[in-house]
Design a protein around this motif. Sequence first.
Motif, PDB file in Angstrom:
ATOM      1  N   ILE A  50       8.586  14.946  12.176  1.00 11.14           N
ATOM      2  CA  ILE A  50       7.765  13.762  11.922  1.00 11.14           C
ATOM      3  C   ILE A  50       7.912  13.253  10.493  1.00 11.14           C
ATOM      4  N   ALA A  51       8.663  13.960   9.671  1.00  6.22           N
ATOM      5  CA  ALA A  51       8.817  13.552   8.269  1.00  6.22           C
ATOM      6  C   ALA A  51       9.441  12.167   8.107  1.00  6.22           C
ATOM      7  N   PRO A  52      10.453  11.749   8.926  1.00  2.50           N
ATOM      8  CA  PRO A  52      11.032  10.410   8.719  1.00  2.50           C
ATOM      9  C   PRO A  52      10.008   9.292   8.778  1.00  2.50           C
ATOM     10  N   PHE A  53       9.022   9.414   9.678  1.00  4.91           N
ATOM     11  CA  PHE A  53       8.003   8.363   9.761  1.00  4.91           C
ATOM     12  C   PHE A  53       7.226   8.263   8.451  1.00  4.91           C
ATOM     13  N   PHE A  54       6.794   9.388   7.924  1.00  2.00           N
ATOM     14  CA  PHE A  54       5.995   9.366   6.705  1.00  2.00           C
ATOM     15  C   PHE A  54       6.824   8.925   5.505  1.00  2.00           C
ATOM     16  N   VAL A  55       8.108   9.263   5.504  1.00  2.00           N
ATOM     17  CA  VAL A  55       8.974   8.817   4.416  1.00  2.00           C
ATOM     18  C   VAL A  55       9.125   7.290   4.450  1.00  2.00           C
ATOM     19  N   LEU A  56       9.373   6.736   5.647  1.00  2.00           N
ATOM     20  CA  LEU A  56       9.512   5.283   5.775  1.00  2.00           C
ATOM     21  C   LEU A  56       8.191   4.578   5.474  1.00  2.00           C
ATOM     22  N   PHE A  57       7.087   5.158   5.949  1.00  2.00           N
ATOM     23  CA  PHE A  57       5.789   4.551   5.679  1.00  2.00           C
ATOM     24  C   PHE A  57       5.487   4.531   4.184  1.00  2.00           C
ATOM     25  N   ALA A  58       5.829   5.612   3.506  1.00  2.00           N
ATOM     26  CA  ALA A  58       5.602   5.661   2.060  1.00  2.00           C
ATOM     27  C   ALA A  58       6.471   4.646   1.331  1.00  2.00           C
ATOM     28  N   ALA A  59       7.703   4.427   1.835  1.00  2.00           N
ATOM     29  CA  ALA A  59       8.636   3.529   1.145  1.00  2.00           C
ATOM     30  C   ALA A  59       8.326   2.059   1.392  1.00  2.00           C
ATOM     31  N   VAL A  60       8.009   1.696   2.641  1.00  2.00           N
ATOM     32  CA  VAL A  60       7.838   0.282   2.979  1.00  2.00           C
ATOM     33  C   VAL A  60       6.383  -0.089   3.241  1.00  2.00           C
ATOM     34  N   GLY A  61       5.477   0.863   3.221  1.00  2.00           N
ATOM     35  CA  GLY A  61       4.076   0.567   3.467  1.00  2.00           C
ATOM     36  C   GLY A  61       3.166   0.950   2.327  1.00  2.00           C
ATOM     37  N   LEU A  62       3.111   2.217   2.013  1.00  2.00           N
ATOM     38  CA  LEU A  62       2.171   2.695   0.999  1.00  2.00           C
ATOM     39  C   LEU A  62       2.554   2.234  -0.403  1.00  2.00           C
ATOM     40  N   PHE A  63       3.841   2.346  -0.753  1.00  2.00           N
ATOM     41  CA  PHE A  63       4.257   1.940  -2.099  1.00  2.00           C
ATOM     42  C   PHE A  63       4.023   0.455  -2.367  1.00  2.00           C
ATOM     43  N   PRO A  64       4.427  -0.465  -1.460  1.00  2.00           N
ATOM     44  CA  PRO A  64       4.124  -1.883  -1.722  1.00  2.00           C
ATOM     45  C   PRO A  64       2.625  -2.148  -1.841  1.00  2.00           C
ATOM     46  N   LEU A  65       1.816  -1.432  -1.045  1.00  2.00           N
ATOM     47  CA  LEU A  65       0.373  -1.639  -1.109  1.00  2.00           C
ATOM     48  C   LEU A  65      -0.180  -1.255  -2.480  1.00  2.00           C
ATOM     49  N   LEU A  66       0.217  -0.088  -2.970  1.00  2.00           N
ATOM     50  CA  LEU A  66      -0.262   0.367  -4.268  1.00  2.00           C
ATOM     51  C   LEU A  66       0.322  -0.473  -5.405  1.00  2.00           C
ATOM     52  N   TYR A  67       1.580  -0.882  -5.258  1.00  2.00           N
ATOM     53  CA  TYR A  67       2.205  -1.687  -6.304  1.00  2.00           C
ATOM     54  C   TYR A  67       1.571  -3.079  -6.377  1.00  2.00           C
ATOM     55  N   THR A  68       1.140  -3.595  -5.228  1.00  2.00           N
ATOM     56  CA  THR A  68       0.437  -4.874  -5.227  1.00  2.00           C
ATOM     57  C   THR A  68      -0.881  -4.767  -5.980  1.00  2.00           C
ATOM     58  N   ALA A  69      -1.586  -3.643  -5.792  1.00  2.00           N
ATOM     59  CA  ALA A  69      -2.824  -3.428  -6.544  1.00  2.00           C
ATOM     60  C   ALA A  69      -2.549  -3.365  -8.041  1.00  2.00           C
ATOM     61  N   TYR A  70      -1.428  -2.776  -8.424  1.00  2.00           N
ATOM     62  CA  TYR A  70      -1.061  -2.701  -9.837  1.00  2.00           C
ATOM     63  C   TYR A  70      -0.761  -4.084 -10.400  1.00  2.00           C
TER      64      TYR A  70
END
Length: 334
Positions: A50-70
Amino acid sequence: MTTELSVARGRGSEPRPPRRDDNDDIGPGKLSWRYRLTNLDVKVSPYLYIAPFFVLFAAVGLFPLLYTAYISLFEWELGADEQPFVGIDNYSTLLADSQFWNAMVNTFSIFAISTIPQVIIAVLLAALLNTALRGRTGWRMGVLLPYVASLVALTIIFGDLFGVQYGTINNIVEFFGFDRIDWQAERWWSHVAIATMVNWRWTGYNALIVLAAMQAIPRDVYEAAWVDGASKTRQFFSITLPMLRPTLIFVIVTSTIGGLQIFTEPLLFSPSAGANGGATNQYQTVVLYMYQAGFQSQDLGYASAMAWVLFIVIIAIAGINFLLTRRLASSGEA
């Protein structure tokens, strides 16, 4: 003489204990490297799968979300040499922006007009498709066609249908003796036209989801209700709807998220208006205003603050819908 340890009972899929023989160098209380490797594989492999899902989510989902807040904490403009830190000034300016609140009202108006009828019609359509129709597969494929069709093409077609001078809808309105409606200039009617596009595209998709849940309801429940004298209408309200609770919650929450993020339909409803949403912003949504601020005015800090405010609003509305739907379904079961 070799002996084999018995497998421990009740351990499910745990690896089998090692075999002791003359060739294994296993001391008292020690396990072979082969057994250790097998045990490690059982414990670690599921996480690797299940690691590929979390890696992709972190790259294209979580990181843009946090970077937008920054970015929302800076006066971030494209092409500028410096991006000064402004803290919550973007949020303060946003909350005092009348155009933002106008866009928020437009978003909620279009959302209410589209989502509420959409869910109701989807449930009724699913109930119809669940009956003994001739060519049921064809009907089920037919209701999905608006969803698989090009959204841009559908929006352009509906823009022509709602045209002021030569639109088919206005021809029908005039045929019944009413005045032609300026669907693009009048605020309320532009919301109705855009909501019609949304309903046309998503009602069939949601109907198939509800239909799948209906077919999963055990037939024994309906047979018992029929023996007790319950009519079809009573079965629908007393059996079908309560047992559709998880699916209805899913449909309502996803419709809420999609309805508050509406973008393409109002953008292409009047191509000449663009992201303005009409001459007086009469149907400009929050996402349209965000696009205008970020990619036309190139003020990414302000657009990022708008994105986070919309994100919080969506989470709040989706949570309220979830709680209300669950409460209503629970009271219906009682």
